[in-house]
Design an enzyme around this catalytic site. Sequence first.
Site, PDB file in Angstrom:
ATOM      1  N   ASP A  99      70.484  16.847  15.640  1.00 47.16           N
ATOM      2  CA  ASP A  99      70.225  15.510  16.440  1.00 47.16           C
ATOM      3  C   ASP A  99      71.288  14.851  16.953  1.00 47.16           C
ATOM      4  OD1 ASP A  99      71.750  14.688  14.275  1.00 47.16           O
ATOM      5  OD2 ASP A  99      69.872  14.094  12.987  1.00 47.16           O
ATOM      6  N   GLU A 151      70.271   9.345  16.552  1.00 48.12           N
ATOM      7  CA  GLU A 151      69.973  10.722  16.139  1.00 48.12           C
ATOM      8  C   GLU A 151      68.230  10.470  16.010  1.00 48.12           C
ATOM      9  OE1 GLU A 151      74.063  10.102  14.402  1.00 48.12           O
ATOM     10  OE2 GLU A 151      72.370   8.659  14.695  1.00 48.12           O
ATOM     11  N   HIS A 180      85.798   6.826   7.364  1.00 49.39           N
ATOM     12  CA  HIS A 180      85.453   7.309   8.480  1.00 49.39           C
ATOM     13  C   HIS A 180      86.325   6.858   9.755  1.00 49.39           C
ATOM     14  CE1 HIS A 180      82.796   8.147  12.144  1.00 49.39           C
ATOM     15  NE2 HIS A 180      82.177   9.141  11.443  1.00 49.39           N
ATOM     16  N   GLU A 213      66.885  23.076  11.687  1.00 47.82           N
ATOM     17  CA  GLU A 213      66.643  21.751  11.100  1.00 47.82           C
ATOM     18  C   GLU A 213      65.628  20.909  11.810  1.00 47.82           C
ATOM     19  OE1 GLU A 213      70.082  19.545   8.783  1.00 47.82           O
ATOM     20  OE2 GLU A 213      69.605  18.460  10.393  1.00 47.82           O
ATOM     21  N   ARG A 244      76.147   3.759  12.470  1.00 47.50           N
ATOM     22  CA  ARG A 244      76.122   2.522  13.252  1.00 47.50           C
ATOM     23  C   ARG A 244      75.142   1.288  12.877  1.00 47.50           C
ATOM     24  NH1 ARG A 244      76.156   7.111  16.633  1.00 47.50           N
ATOM     25  NH2 ARG A 244      77.909   7.291  17.873  1.00 47.50           N
TER      26      ARG A 244
END
Length: 385
Positions: free
Chosen positions: A97, A133, A241, A119, A211
């Site tokens: 995605d 995504e 991250h 997927e 996000r």
Amino acid sequence: MTAKIMTLLGTRPEGIKMAPVVKEIERTDNLISIFVNTAQHREMIDQVLDLFQLVPEYDLNVMRPKQRLEELTMRLFQGITPILEKEKPDMVLVHGDTTTTFVGAYAAFLQQIPVGHIEAGLRTNHMYSPFPEELNRQLVGRLATYHFAVTEANKQNLLKENVAEKNIAVVGNTVIDALLEITSRHYQFEGELASIIHSTKKTILVTTHRRENIDELKHVYRAIQRIVEQHEDVQVVFPVHKNPLIRQKVMREFVDMKQIYLIEPLDYEEFLHVLKHCYMVITDSGGIQEEAPALGKPVLVARDTTERPEGIDAGTSKVVGTSEEKIVALCEQLLRDEAAYNEMANAPNPFGDGYSAKQIVHTIQSLAEETRAIYQRNTDEVIYR
């Protein structure tokens, strides 16, 4: 008949999950592999390719500092289209995605080249969760000809969207192929991480990066603080991250907190071995929801939705959202109640058995003549707009 298969990837998760497929294509006699790395995530994808000893035929190097999605999309189109025109593959394989996935599928569609989506069929059906995504995978679901679904539930999602059943294959997830290969290798931790992992304390592995979660993460972090304050025998390993907004929040919330180890992002191999040694996981990641059950690790999903409900149904994962109280309560249960912990840890993994790449390539082989015929017919009739 020999078929040319182009594989597109550019992020670390794509690299991990596509590596077994690329390797399987490379060792299959009647398939020619054209491997394209967009390098959407430069440093992180390079680590994965080195680990799996993969060398791309093309490297687009599209990553730029602080690049907007619009800019990334433009660079990807400009890089992918000339390769498609030159190589004329019989099929383009994309994964999951990402922006690389969407642009790769759309660019192939414009050349009327069949797209295989690995997927396929994951859905939350909330356009902005996860963002971008969810919409990327829905759009690719419309662009793809062949759909390699992880689970039967993913297949049912595709059938509801009027994808022809003959074009769907349920193959499990290649991430389990990759995980089993890497965790079977001997690994030795070094430095501070070695002393952390090999301590007698129970380790909770934490990752956050979504996000849409940024404004609510403070509740997740406060829950983690409470857990370690209440349990001297618990420690937290938190690879932070690289997103500056995430890092800022993490550093602010966990100033000088004992038992909480904030570390730089780990490479894939090291991360898997930390996962292998941990007690449980708190995450808003999608992939870890599949990886952790393969190693018998309970997962608390710090999101309000998940596109992997099979883990919830199987009992390997629980959705806790960003509720401080819910996270604390479930952590307490798993830390204190051995039966509750074992029920999750021993639940069967619904996401794969380590043979997904072989199943995908076997399916591609059976489609080789059909895809070549489709491409030849379409290129004879193509109209450039």
